[in-house]
Scaffold this active site. Structure first.
Site, PDB file in Angstrom:
ATOM      1  N   CYS B  77       0.843  -1.204   0.000  1.00 13.63           N
ATOM      2  CA  CYS B  77       0.000   0.000   0.000  1.00 13.63           C
ATOM      3  C   CYS B  77       0.881   1.257   0.000  1.00 13.63           C
ATOM      4  O   CYS B  77       1.636   1.465  -0.941  1.00 13.63           O
ATOM      5  CB  CYS B  77      -0.981  -0.043   1.167  1.00 13.63           C
ATOM      6  SG  CYS B  77      -2.349   1.112   0.973  1.00 13.63           S
ATOM      7  N   HIS B 177      -3.698  -4.858  -0.117  1.00 16.78           N
ATOM      8  CA  HIS B 177      -3.213  -5.456   1.127  1.00 16.78           C
ATOM      9  C   HIS B 177      -3.243  -6.978   1.018  1.00 16.78           C
ATOM     10  O   HIS B 177      -4.310  -7.569   1.207  1.00 16.78           O
ATOM     11  CB  HIS B 177      -4.081  -4.995   2.297  1.00 16.78           C
ATOM     12  CG  HIS B 177      -3.840  -3.577   2.679  1.00 16.78           C
ATOM     13  ND1 HIS B 177      -2.880  -3.200   3.585  1.00 16.78           N
ATOM     14  CD2 HIS B 177      -4.406  -2.430   2.236  1.00 16.78           C
ATOM     15  CE1 HIS B 177      -2.865  -1.883   3.709  1.00 16.78           C
ATOM     16  NE2 HIS B 177      -3.786  -1.388   2.891  1.00 16.78           N
ATOM     17  N   GLU B 179      -2.284  -9.079   3.066  1.00 16.20           N
ATOM     18  CA  GLU B 179      -2.650  -9.641   4.382  1.00 16.20           C
ATOM     19  C   GLU B 179      -4.142  -9.503   4.665  1.00 16.20           C
ATOM     20  O   GLU B 179      -4.625 -10.004   5.682  1.00 16.20           O
ATOM     21  CB  GLU B 179      -1.812  -8.959   5.481  1.00 16.20           C
ATOM     22  CG  GLU B 179      -2.236  -7.546   5.875  1.00 16.20           C
ATOM     23  CD  GLU B 179      -1.807  -6.440   4.916  1.00 16.20           C
ATOM     24  OE1 GLU B 179      -1.382  -6.742   3.779  1.00 16.20           O
ATOM     25  OE2 GLU B 179      -1.932  -5.251   5.300  1.00 16.20           O
TER      26      GLU B 179
END
Lengths: 273, 196
Positions: B77, B177, B179
């Site tokens: 990001c 993202h 994750e």
């Protein structure tokens, strides 16, 4: 193409012996039915785009239970998580984000002190500050607080008034104006609940969702009133919502999230499947 | 050990947990000596470009040195945006300069942030994309983006294509993202860990 989001909402309440449960869950074949972490995992497997956890007690005990839920969920579920309910301070936000949440919602606190939106978005970034707006249509169009008169869901002229404390207290604030102000103060998203629709299962309050979605340049999450998947379709297509939040239709196994998204795709709504 | 650079913002726990989930050892740190000895480095990030660059200023030297040595570096990001030469967010600000190009805001006609799940259009093969299908969905939250350039590995369309994944040898970045991108994102974290 950016997809429309389907978001299950979990109302978390502290349970016995320090545990916590989701209110109103009637899952079949679910181990530890009502354990929010198990439910979060299940929704993730079904294709939920995000998860929203609401601490509906907004008590100290509730907050502790919530932090525990977020930490345990973040160990196993890798999709965005939003937490709301009773957030009053920058420290509240910090502890929730540290536990593994990505966004928080502010409601009453922001209405009472709008600078809280600016302060928290300056510190944590707009992307994690969601302003939750609860409102109700007010047919008294001569009220000096009325700024935007629209046709409400019953087809009558009305303005929408912001309500706080879980809908108990009217504020005299025009909901459309408040949404614009929340955006200006640095909110990254609006979560909009109409008390006229919430709990009815008759569908979202489309007129106010449409009006706010068209009045701001940030995403709007429609909340309150979903009774079936057609209602989600309406929120996206007729009211221009970016995301649709629902609780009971998923908790009561009326649809899986996958089934809801299959239906939306069949009607031409872009969704992640 | 993968060093996750801690500069005081962002949800680092998710990056750490995601790496742990795919079996990689990582540590959240702002200690230059730990970054200096790491097998790979993750530069996470949320927030504004200028403050992000300000926060990592004390670590800029070691990050650049390790990147030039060939250590795998993943920017996520804002962390990806900081790999670029410059950004127009909040004025003109210099980035790490590991990737050519300039970060610019989305056009005014679009809703920003670009928030939610959007699909990847793969432009060229890269180890980070092993086992990832073209059209896979990943989760984005951002208001600025990198143009498509020579180093673009995957693009995403939001009012036109922008760079979703960038790579120059060992230096990679994802605008989304990983994750928070479910199975697809976890696979990418695994692929990154295997680059180390």
């Amino acid at each position: 193409m950016l997809t429309k989001r389907v978001i299950p909402c979990l109302d978390v309440v502290p349970g016995e012996r320090g545990g916590c449960v989701v209110k109103g869950v009637e899952f079949v074949n679910l181990r530890n039915a009502g354990d929010p972490v198990e439910l979060a995992k299940r929704y993730n497997e079904q294709g939920a785009d995000e998860l929203v956890f609401l601490d509906i007690t907004a008590s100290h005990e509730g907050r502790k239970a919530m932090i525990d839920v977020i930490e345990r969920t973040a160990d196993e579920v890798f999709i965005p998580m939003t937490v709301g309910g009773g957030i009053r301070t920058v420290e509240d936000i910090r502890s929730i984000l540290r536990a593994g949440a990505d966004k928080i919602t502010v409601n009453t606190t922001a209405v009472k002190d709008p600078s809280f939106i600016k302060k928290s978005s300056d510190i944590f970034g707009s992307q994690c500050i969601v302003t939750a707006i609860d409102c109700r249509s007010n047919a008294n169009v001569d009220d000096p607080h009325a700024v935007n008169i629209i046709e409400n869901k019953w087809g009558r002229p009305a303005w929408y008034e912001v309500v706080i404390y879980g809908g108990r207290t009217p504020t005299g604030i025009d909901a459309i104006e408040w949404a614009k102000k929340a955006e200006e103060l640095g909110s990254g998203e609006i979560m909009l609940t109409s008390m006229d629709a919430d709990g009815t299962k008759d569908g979202y309050d489309l007129p106010i969702i449409r009006a706010i979605s068209n009045a701001v340049r940030i995403p709007v999450i429609a909340s309150g009133g979903a009774g079936n998947v057609e209602h989600m379709y309406e929120a996206f297509v007729k009211a221009n919502a970016d995301a649709a939040l629902a609780a009971s239709i998923f908790h009561y196994c009326e649809y899986t999230i996958g089934q809801a998204k299959e239906y939306l795709r069949s009607k031409g709504v872009p969704v992640r499947l | 050990m993968i060093a996750i650079i801690d500069y005081g913002v962002g949800n680092l726990r998710s990056v750490e947990k995601g790496l742990a989930y795919v079996g990689a050892r990582s540590k959240v740190t702002n200690d230059p000596s730990e970054i200096d000895s790491a097998d790979a480095i993750v530069l996470p990030g949320v927030g504004a470009f200028e403050s992000g660059m300000g926060q990592i200023a004390p670590l800029k030297g070691v990050i650049l040195e390790r990147a030039r040595e060939g250590v795998p570096l993943l920017g996520i990001c804002l962390g990806m945006q900081m790999l670029y030469e410059e950004s127009e967010e909040g004025g003109q600000h210099k980035g790490l300069g590991l990737v050519k190009g300039r970060i610019a805001r989305f056009p005014e006609s679009l809703k920003v942030p670009h928030m939610g799940w959007n699909s990847l259009s793969i432009k060229k093969r890269h180890r980070l994309l092993n086992g990832i299908k073209d059209g896979s969905y990943v989760y984005f939250v951002h208001s600025y983006r990198a143009p498509v350039g020579e180093s673009t590995v995957a693009a995403t369309d939001y009012g036109g294509d922008f760079t979703a994944i960038v790579a120059e040898d060992n230096v990679v970045g994802t605008q989304f993202h990983p994750e928070k991108s479910g199975e697809t994102g976890l696979r990418m974290l695994k692929n990154f860990a295997e680059m180390a």
